[in-house]
Structure formats: C-alpha cells, structure tokens
Design a protein around this motif. Structure first.
Motif, PDB file in Angstrom:
ATOM      1  N   ALA A 125      -8.242   1.509   0.694  1.00  0.00           N
ATOM      2  CA  ALA A 125      -8.444   0.348   0.491  1.00  0.00           C
ATOM      3  C   ALA A 125      -8.831  -0.238   0.976  1.00  0.00           C
ATOM      4  CB  ALA A 125      -6.519  -0.320   0.815  1.00  0.00           C
ATOM      5  N   LEU A 181       1.099  -1.007   0.239  1.00  0.00           N
ATOM      6  CA  LEU A 181       0.200  -0.104   0.313  1.00  0.00           C
ATOM      7  C   LEU A 181       1.067   1.583  -0.091  1.00  0.00           C
ATOM      8  CD1 LEU A 181      -3.000  -0.795   2.593  1.00  0.00           C
ATOM      9  CD2 LEU A 181      -2.908  -1.114  -0.287  1.00  0.00           C
ATOM     10  N   VAL A 199      -0.695   4.343  -1.628  1.00  0.00           N
ATOM     11  CA  VAL A 199      -2.814   4.089  -1.411  1.00  0.00           C
ATOM     12  C   VAL A 199      -3.216   4.239   0.345  1.00  0.00           C
ATOM     13  CG1 VAL A 199      -4.843   2.967  -1.531  1.00  0.00           C
ATOM     14  CG2 VAL A 199      -3.283   2.397  -3.272  1.00  0.00           C
TER      15      VAL A 199
END
Length: 71
Positions: free
Chosen positions: A61, A51, A56
């Motif tokens: 997520a 991530l 992100v």
C-alpha cells in the motif's frame, strides 16, 4: 464631581479573568491533543483493517501511495 476609579482593583480583576481563561484554554488544548491522538489511532486501525480485509500488505500500500503521490 468625577468618580474616582479604583484602577488597581479593576486591573487585578481583569488580570484574574485572563489567568482563568488561560487555564481554560490550556485544558481545552490538552483535550484537543487527546482527541486528535484518539482519532489518529482510530483512523490507523480502520486503515489496517481495510488492508487486512483486502489482503494488501502495508509495504504494498505504501509503495502504491508513493507511486501516485511521490516520496
């Protein structure tokens, strides 16, 4: 003549074997729990690194996963 069986001795022997195996199973279960916890930490670390590398946010997520799989 039939042989006289010492049932008490046989029972004690089998009981001791059962107790020994029970302790072995208890130790194996503890090892399994430890390994599962280590795997979970490793998996979360890999997910977090992924991530971060993709830029992100965890909330983003999670939102996408909820969108796909539901609450």
């Amino acid at each position: 003549m039939a042989r006289t069986a010492n049932y008490e001795q046989k029972i004690a022997s089998i009981t001791a074997k059962i107790e020994k195996k029970a302790e072995e199973i208890k130790a194996l279960k503890a090892q399994l729990t430890d390994l599962e916890a280590k795997k979970t930490r490793t998996d979360f670390k890999a997910l977090n690194e992924y991530l971060v590398n993709k830029g992100v946010a965890p909330e983003e997520a999670l939102g996408k996963l909820k969108e796909i799989y539901g609450e």
